[in-house]
Write a protein that holds these residues in place. Structure first.
Motif: not given
Length: 151
Positions: A48-49, A124-125, A130-134, A38-39
């Motif tokens: 995240p997407d 909106e930021r 959650v994404n694929n890396n996570v 996330q950082q």
């Protein structure tokens, strides 16, 4: 589909065999890895997407080179996004002092620029998600811990 249910049951059985302290340690590692991802997203100024954030607004007063750092530069340091875990769950959340700021920007809400300043609708930021890396990171960490337990 039936194979997935069998694998899920097998993984649940392996996780239940872990001691609560070992589960907590594993989930703490998972939360720490998720916080790092996330950082990295905040540093790269992307959701995240993977989509880029809307850039800051350009006002009549702003000049080229006036803003010397990226958005949320301080919000990403380890002081603010905290990774917590117990034997049952892991979470990454912002500390209460910056939760309002993070919520306003994450959802694109309205807020005051300063205490007596005008109300502004922020873009909106998304900051956390959650994404694929996570998912890949969580899966790899779980498999590493379970491989040690099976031995």
């Amino acid at each position: 589909m039936a194979e997935l249910h069998e694998v899920d049951a097998w993984l649940a059985a392996l996780l239940s065999q872990l001691e609560p302290a070992a589960r907590k340690k594993m989930l703490r590692e998972v939360a720490r890895d998720v916080r790092r991802i996330q950082q990295a997203n905040i540093t790269a100024q992307r959701s995240p997407d993977g989509t880029a954030w809307e850039p800051r607004r350009v006002s009549a007063r702003s000049k080229k080179g006036r803003i010397s750092r990226g958005m949320f530069a301080k919000l990403k340091i380890a002081k603010y996004p905290k990774a917590q875990a117990n034997a049952d769950a892991a979470e990454v959340a912002f500390v209460p002092g910056v939760q309002k700021l993070a919520r306003v920007h994450h959802y694109g809400l309205r807020d005051r620029v300063s205490r007596r300043g005008p109300m502004v609708k922020y873009a909106e930021r998304p900051l956390l998600g959650v994404n694929n890396n996570v998912e890949i990171s969580v899966r790899e960490t779980l498999l590493q811990w379970l491989a040690v337990q099976v031995r």
